[in-house]
Design a protein around this motif. Structure first.
Motif, PDB file in Angstrom:
ATOM      1  N   THR A 133       0.840  -1.185   0.000  1.00 27.15           N
ATOM      2  CA  THR A 133       0.000   0.000   0.000  1.00 27.15           C
ATOM      3  C   THR A 133       0.881   1.243   0.000  1.00 27.15           C
ATOM      4  O   THR A 133       1.947   1.262   0.612  1.00 27.15           O
ATOM      5  CB  THR A 133      -0.906   0.016   1.239  1.00 27.15           C
ATOM      6  N   GLY A 134       0.448   2.300  -0.699  1.00 24.42           N
ATOM      7  CA  GLY A 134       1.321   3.459  -0.776  1.00 24.42           C
ATOM      8  C   GLY A 134       0.650   4.659  -1.401  1.00 24.42           C
ATOM      9  O   GLY A 134      -0.560   4.669  -1.665  1.00 24.42           O
ATOM     10  N   SER A 135       1.443   5.671  -1.660  1.00 20.17           N
ATOM     11  CA  SER A 135       0.981   6.982  -2.127  1.00 20.17           C
ATOM     12  C   SER A 135       0.015   6.861  -3.296  1.00 20.17           C
ATOM     13  O   SER A 135       0.307   6.200  -4.299  1.00 20.17           O
ATOM     14  CB  SER A 135       2.181   7.837  -2.548  1.00 20.17           C
ATOM     15  N   GLY A 136      -1.132   7.510  -3.149  1.00 16.84           N
ATOM     16  CA  GLY A 136      -2.094   7.587  -4.229  1.00 16.84           C
ATOM     17  C   GLY A 136      -2.704   6.277  -4.650  1.00 16.84           C
ATOM     18  O   GLY A 136      -3.355   6.186  -5.695  1.00 16.84           O
ATOM     19  N   GLY A 137      -2.511   5.218  -3.841  1.00 19.62           N
ATOM     20  CA  GLY A 137      -3.053   3.917  -4.204  1.00 19.62           C
ATOM     21  C   GLY A 137      -2.019   2.942  -4.713  1.00 19.62           C
ATOM     22  O   GLY A 137      -2.323   2.007  -5.452  1.00 19.62           O
ATOM     23  N   SER A 138      -0.739   3.146  -4.322  1.00 19.51           N
ATOM     24  CA  SER A 138       0.345   2.194  -4.588  1.00 19.51           C
ATOM     25  C   SER A 138       0.807   2.226  -6.045  1.00 19.51           C
ATOM     26  O   SER A 138       0.709   3.247  -6.722  1.00 19.51           O
ATOM     27  CB  SER A 138      -0.090   0.789  -4.157  1.00 19.51           C
ATOM     28  N   TRP A 139       1.351   1.109  -6.508  1.00 21.57           N
ATOM     29  CA  TRP A 139       1.936   0.981  -7.840  1.00 21.57           C
ATOM     30  C   TRP A 139       0.956   1.451  -8.895  1.00 21.57           C
ATOM     31  O   TRP A 139      -0.230   1.145  -8.801  1.00 21.57           O
ATOM     32  CB  TRP A 139       2.300  -0.493  -8.080  1.00 21.57           C
ATOM     33  N   PRO A 140       1.414   2.206  -9.920  1.00 22.36           N
ATOM     34  CA  PRO A 140       2.796   2.529 -10.262  1.00 22.36           C
ATOM     35  C   PRO A 140       3.287   3.887  -9.759  1.00 22.36           C
ATOM     36  O   PRO A 140       4.273   4.398 -10.276  1.00 22.36           O
ATOM     37  CB  PRO A 140       2.754   2.504 -11.789  1.00 22.36           C
ATOM     38  N   LEU A 200      11.498   6.531   0.824  1.00 18.04           N
ATOM     39  CA  LEU A 200      11.122   7.899   1.199  1.00 18.04           C
ATOM     40  C   LEU A 200       9.724   8.162   0.646  1.00 18.04           C
ATOM     41  O   LEU A 200       9.526   8.913  -0.302  1.00 18.04           O
ATOM     42  CB  LEU A 200      12.134   8.904   0.648  1.00 18.04           C
ATOM     43  N   ASP A 201       8.741   7.509   1.274  1.00 15.43           N
ATOM     44  CA  ASP A 201       7.394   7.453   0.712  1.00 15.43           C
ATOM     45  C   ASP A 201       6.384   8.289   1.491  1.00 15.43           C
ATOM     46  O   ASP A 201       5.187   8.168   1.250  1.00 15.43           O
ATOM     47  CB  ASP A 201       6.922   5.999   0.640  1.00 15.43           C
ATOM     48  N   TRP A 202       6.846   9.103   2.426  1.00 17.12           N
ATOM     49  CA  TRP A 202       5.968  10.049   3.094  1.00 17.12           C
ATOM     50  C   TRP A 202       6.236  11.380   2.409  1.00 17.12           C
ATOM     51  O   TRP A 202       7.126  12.121   2.782  1.00 17.12           O
ATOM     52  CB  TRP A 202       6.286  10.097   4.585  1.00 17.12           C
ATOM     53  N   ARG A 203       5.450  11.687   1.378  1.00 15.49           N
ATOM     54  CA  ARG A 203       5.813  12.713   0.407  1.00 15.49           C
ATOM     55  C   ARG A 203       6.091  14.074   1.019  1.00 15.49           C
ATOM     56  O   ARG A 203       6.955  14.804   0.543  1.00 15.49           O
ATOM     57  CB  ARG A 203       4.748  12.798  -0.684  1.00 15.49           C
ATOM     58  N   GLU A 204       5.350  14.469   2.087  1.00 14.83           N
ATOM     59  CA  GLU A 204       5.596  15.795   2.674  1.00 14.83           C
ATOM     60  C   GLU A 204       6.977  15.903   3.304  1.00 14.83           C
ATOM     61  O   GLU A 204       7.472  17.004   3.551  1.00 14.83           O
ATOM     62  CB  GLU A 204       4.555  16.135   3.741  1.00 14.83           C
ATOM     63  N   GLN A 205       7.623  14.782   3.582  1.00 15.21           N
ATOM     64  CA  GLN A 205       8.934  14.798   4.216  1.00 15.21           C
ATOM     65  C   GLN A 205      10.043  15.187   3.239  1.00 15.21           C
ATOM     66  O   GLN A 205      11.001  15.842   3.626  1.00 15.21           O
ATOM     67  CB  GLN A 205       9.235  13.417   4.806  1.00 15.21           C
ATOM     68  N   SER A 206       9.931  14.766   2.002  1.00 17.44           N
ATOM     69  CA  SER A 206      11.056  14.954   1.079  1.00 17.44           C
ATOM     70  C   SER A 206      10.654  15.451  -0.302  1.00 17.44           C
ATOM     71  O   SER A 206      11.523  15.777  -1.108  1.00 17.44           O
ATOM     72  CB  SER A 206      11.836  13.636   0.926  1.00 17.44           C
ATOM     73  N   TYR A 207       9.364  15.517  -0.589  1.00 16.25           N
ATOM     74  CA  TYR A 207       8.875  16.080  -1.835  1.00 16.25           C
ATOM     75  C   TYR A 207       8.301  17.472  -1.563  1.00 16.25           C
ATOM     76  O   TYR A 207       8.076  17.846  -0.409  1.00 16.25           O
ATOM     77  CB  TYR A 207       7.794  15.176  -2.445  1.00 16.25           C
ATOM     78  N   ARG A 209       5.858  20.418  -0.733  1.00 18.85           N
ATOM     79  CA  ARG A 209       4.708  20.327   0.156  1.00 18.85           C
ATOM     80  C   ARG A 209       3.390  20.239  -0.595  1.00 18.85           C
ATOM     81  O   ARG A 209       2.418  19.661  -0.095  1.00 18.85           O
ATOM     82  CB  ARG A 209       4.690  21.529   1.111  1.00 18.85           C
ATOM     83  N   TRP A 210       3.329  20.793  -1.803  1.00 18.37           N
ATOM     84  CA  TRP A 210       2.069  20.747  -2.549  1.00 18.37           C
ATOM     85  C   TRP A 210       1.710  19.337  -3.016  1.00 18.37           C
ATOM     86  O   TRP A 210       0.560  19.090  -3.406  1.00 18.37           O
ATOM     87  CB  TRP A 210       2.085  21.719  -3.732  1.00 18.37           C
ATOM     88  N   THR A 211       2.656  18.388  -2.933  1.00 20.75           N
ATOM     89  CA  THR A 211       2.314  17.008  -3.280  1.00 20.75           C
ATOM     90  C   THR A 211       1.506  16.331  -2.177  1.00 20.75           C
ATOM     91  O   THR A 211       1.051  15.202  -2.365  1.00 20.75           O
ATOM     92  CB  THR A 211       3.575  16.172  -3.563  1.00 20.75           C
ATOM     93  N   ALA A 212       1.331  17.008  -1.042  1.00 17.16           N
ATOM     94  CA  ALA A 212       0.486  16.449   0.019  1.00 17.16           C
ATOM     95  C   ALA A 212      -0.904  16.139  -0.511  1.00 17.16           C
ATOM     96  O   ALA A 212      -1.550  15.171  -0.070  1.00 17.16           O
ATOM     97  CB  ALA A 212       0.406  17.422   1.200  1.00 17.16           C
ATOM     98  N   ASN A 213      -1.374  16.946  -1.451  1.00 18.55           N
ATOM     99  CA  ASN A 213      -2.707  16.754  -2.014  1.00 18.55           C
ATOM    100  C   ASN A 213      -2.678  16.486  -3.512  1.00 18.55           C
ATOM    101  O   ASN A 213      -3.711  16.563  -4.167  1.00 18.55           O
ATOM    102  CB  ASN A 213      -3.571  17.986  -1.729  1.00 18.55           C
ATOM    103  N   ASP A 214      -1.502  16.181  -4.037  1.00 17.50           N
ATOM    104  CA  ASP A 214      -1.366  15.972  -5.477  1.00 17.50           C
ATOM    105  C   ASP A 214      -0.176  15.055  -5.730  1.00 17.50           C
ATOM    106  O   ASP A 214       0.967  15.502  -5.791  1.00 17.50           O
ATOM    107  CB  ASP A 214      -1.178  17.316  -6.188  1.00 17.50           C
ATOM    108  N   VAL A 215      -0.451  13.756  -5.874  1.00 19.12           N
ATOM    109  CA  VAL A 215       0.656  12.817  -6.098  1.00 19.12           C
ATOM    110  C   VAL A 215       0.852  12.508  -7.583  1.00 19.12           C
ATOM    111  O   VAL A 215       1.708  11.695  -7.931  1.00 19.12           O
ATOM    112  CB  VAL A 215       0.464  11.500  -5.312  1.00 19.12           C
ATOM    113  N   ALA A 216       0.056  13.160  -8.446  1.00 18.98           N
ATOM    114  CA  ALA A 216       0.239  12.928  -9.883  1.00 18.98           C
ATOM    115  C   ALA A 216       1.655  13.290 -10.314  1.00 18.98           C
ATOM    116  O   ALA A 216       2.251  12.624 -11.169  1.00 18.98           O
ATOM    117  CB  ALA A 216      -0.789  13.722 -10.680  1.00 18.98           C
TER     118      ALA A 216
END
Length: 718
Positions: A133-140, A200-207, A209-216
């Protein structure tokens, strides 16, 4: 050992060791593998790591998101004291570091748990590694499941029936997984695999900050670590295919060679002397001021990084006395977890990378950090705060590490690997190639002439040289006396290397998206003070202490813009949201949909959608479809549309196609693949796509088609 007001002591007794003064005082029984050095702390912590390996051995595993928290039978390793399940990347990195060596049978069983066939509505056949399980619904979006093969390569020797059976399972999973990732994750135009940074899959930690609500964005970007893992999987495919006389060996070799060149070219940042953690999308490849130690270590250990770049990067990647941060620079207003943190398993990979090129300061630094962390905590913890190396630091809303588990499996394996190979140099192939910094001799040897490591059926003894003139001790004469391998160390001078010290430096906050206004035949872009403008991934302009306006010629093709902010010491922020400007055509209606090209060239098409089937941070139901483009006079073109979880309407990933002027093209959709199609996830009860059945859908809206710039002509063509 004393550190920032805390003192710990390891006392050796007849039946083992006693650790006092630690956050978790311990009595540690004697263990099958023993190091004998002048440091009871070093030796006792080696025993502690073996004890914690035993404590991680379970007959069933549990997680609230699987089988409603009921036990699942599995003679496996659980991930940590607070993590009672088996996760693909955690287990795989642990196995690669040392777990496969000390407990091959249980490691195989644990790895098998992450292999899966498929269930309806997927097509019959197929055998894959599960992406958790992961960001935005996992793979890919998260696409680092190929780390499984980094572990499996240690366990396919076929020396027994189970090893042969596991080799067959690995080969089957490898061929299917490589083919599937090539179809859905690989970007031909860039030559890299898309997806999130490994672990590093907790996006707000290393991506941003706007990816918190947008993982596209994450789904369409390119990560160093994940691409190196794909490279290693391709190399394993090449090796296994050659052994089996399979013609795919040449294909895997060709793909691996091309990928290695693309990685070194795309991620190296000459001005920093570092490999970037990730870069932007194919249409806006911004060179991010983002670096991570695991990606750096993997690219060095894999051999992709040339030796000169590897040594330079290990010297330029910052450190503190406490250890090496897992990301740099640190991100502002972000709680401690990956940010502002040391992770022992990453430190162990850094140690491996340093041994690859003989970087004496980094070798010594990581060994000390691994020892100190385990000693202070009394356990091989998941992580530590960067400056203090404490298991928790109060800092208001930013306190952390937010999550921190004792006896985290990959941290336990990290300590084992540090002792067995990092200090004593015992390779998996049985070779003994120590690479010991001279500065560690007083701690490890004291007044002794030799130190030793007792393995199950073998003993390794390192003998110190009479005089040490140099900074690195390596193997001189090696002789075998029965079961004892004796190595006479000799001193050498390594290539001059240092460690940068600004590990705690922060990047500035990311700015907003640029303000763009039409101005006749131009676009007018406003840059706030202290910002930098990127256009189509290229640096275009910098604003000083006051805002400036930049004009861009209006083009018949899409242009993508974003801003960064420049902080102290020239550290650049992660870029703000991307703003793309272009004339676009929308295509609605029933499938298949029709569209006419008003001009010839390259085009990008995205699908307007909502995927409400899970939260943005987890799940297994990222919607994945194949877009089929039929344009007269050209072969059929296909590409992948990825539609992550999210409650708001958004745009899918892009598919690029070619069309001739006046061509009446037809768009159609075919089913793709997501993790809910794996039988493994029939146990998933934490969201949709699990026990109730596979799910790969989204609410689909209009297609959006824009013209792209023509590709530059290749040398020798017109």
């Amino acid at each position: 050992m004393s550190w920032r007001g805390q003192s710990v002591e390891m006392a050796q007794g007849g039946q083992g060791y006693v650790l006092s003064g630690a956050a978790r005082p311990r009595t540690i029984p004697s263990q099958p593998l023993r190091s004998q050095t002048a440091s009871p702390l070093f030796d006792g912590l080696f025993a502690l790591a073996q004890l914690e390996v035993q404590q991680a051995q379970v007959e069933s595993i549990t997680d609230s998101a699987f089988d409603n928290g009921k036990p699942i039978a599995c003679p496996c390793f659980e991930t940590g004291e607070k993590w009672r399940y088996v996760w693909t990347r955690d287990l795989s990195y642990a196995a690669d570091l040392g777990l496969a060596r000390v407990s091959p049978e249980r490691t195989r069983a644990s790895l098998r748990f992450k292999l899966s066939g498929v269930r309806p509505p997927a097509a019959a056949g197929g055998f894959f590694v599960a992406q958790d399980t992961g960001s935005g619904g996992s793979w890919p979006i998260s696409s680092d499941r190929v780390v499984w093969f980094l572990a499996a390569r240690h366990l396919i020797d076929g020396k027994d029936a189970d090893g042969s059976r596991f080799a067959d399972e690995t080969w089957r999973a490898l061929t299917y997984t490589l083919a599937q990732d090539r179809q859905f994750v690989f970007d031909d135009s860039v030559g890299l695999y898309r997806g999130e940074t490994s672990y590093l899959d907790w996006r707000e930690q290393s991506y941003p900050r706007w990816t918190a609500n947008d993982v596209a964005f994450i789904a369409q970007s390119f990560a160093l670590s994940t691409n190196v893992l794909q490279y290693q999987a391709l190399r394993l495919g090449e090796q296994m295919a050659r052994r089996r006389g399979d013609a795919r060996a040449a294909t895997y070799a060709r793909q691996a060679d091309a990928l290695a060149k693309a990685i070194d070219r795309a991620f190296w940042r000459e001005d920093r002397g570092l490999y970037m953690s990730y870069i932007g999308t194919a249409e806006h490849r911004v060179p991010f001021e983002a670096y991570d130690l695991l990606g750096l270590a993997l690219v060095i250990e894999s051999g992709i990084a040339p030796p000169d770049r590897a040594r330079r990067a290990l010297s330029r990647y910052p450190a503190l006395e406490s250890g090496s941060p897992v990301i740099w620079p640190q991100q502002p207003d972000t709680a401690i977890y990956h940010n502002r943190a040391i992770w022992p398993f990453v430190s162990a990979y850094s140690l491996r990378a340093a041994r690859t090129v003989g970087h004496a300061p980094r070798i010594a630094h990581e060994i000390r950090s691994l020892m100190r962390g385990a000693a202070l905590a009394g356990s091989n913890m998941e992580n530590f705060e960067l400056v203090t190396q404490a298991v928790h630091v109060d800092d208001g809303a930013l306190s952390g590490p937010v999550v921190n588990s004792p006896r985290q499996l990959w941290s336990v394996a990290a300590y084992l690997d540090m002792v067995i190979e990092g200090v004593f140099g015992v390779g998996e192939d049985g070779s003994v190639k120590p690479m010991l910094p001279a500065q560690l001799v007083p701690m490890l040897f004291g007044d002794r002439d030799e130190i030793s490591l007792q393995l199950v059926q073998r003993k390794v003894t390192l003998r110190r040289p009479r005089a040490i003139e140099g900074d690195l001790l390596v193997a001189g004469t090696t002789r075998v006396d029965g079961v004892n391998t004796v190595v006479d160390l000799v001193a050498t001078r390594s290539t001059q290397a240092t460690l940068a010290t600004d590990a705690a430096a922060f990047a500035p906050a990311s700015p907003q998206a640029p303000l763009v206004h039409a101005a006749g035949t131009q676009w007018r872009v406003t840059l706030p003070p202290g910002t930098r403008l990127y256009v189509d991934g290229q640096r275009r302009a910098d604003a000083g202490t006051s805002s400036i306006a930049v004009t861009l010629a209006r083009q018949p093709y899409q242009q993508c813009l974003s801003l960064t902010r420049i902080g102290e010491g020239g550290i650049e922020s992660l870029h703000g949201p991307t703003h793309c400007i272009a004339d676009q055509t929308t295509v609605a209606g029933e499938w298949p949909r029709q569209w006419t090209a008003t001009s010839g060239g390259r085009f990008s098409v995205r699908l307007d959608f909502v995927n409400p089937h899970g939260p943005i941070n987890t799940g297994i139901t990222a919607a994945v479809k194949t877009l089929v483009v039929d344009c007269p006079g050209q072969p059929q073109q296909t590409g992948t549309l990825v539609m992550p979880h999210g409650q708001a309407r958004q745009l899918s990933s892009a598919v690029v196609f070619d069309a001739r002027a006046g061509a009446q093209c037809r768009f159609d959709l075919r089913d793709g693949f997501n993790m809910s199609y794996l039988s493994h996830f029939a146990h998933y009860t934490g969201g949709t796509g699990g026990a109730a059945g596979a799910l790969n859908s989204a609410e689909l809206g209009e297609l959006h088609v824009v013209r792209l710039a023509d590709l530059p002509a290749k040398a020798g063509t017109q």
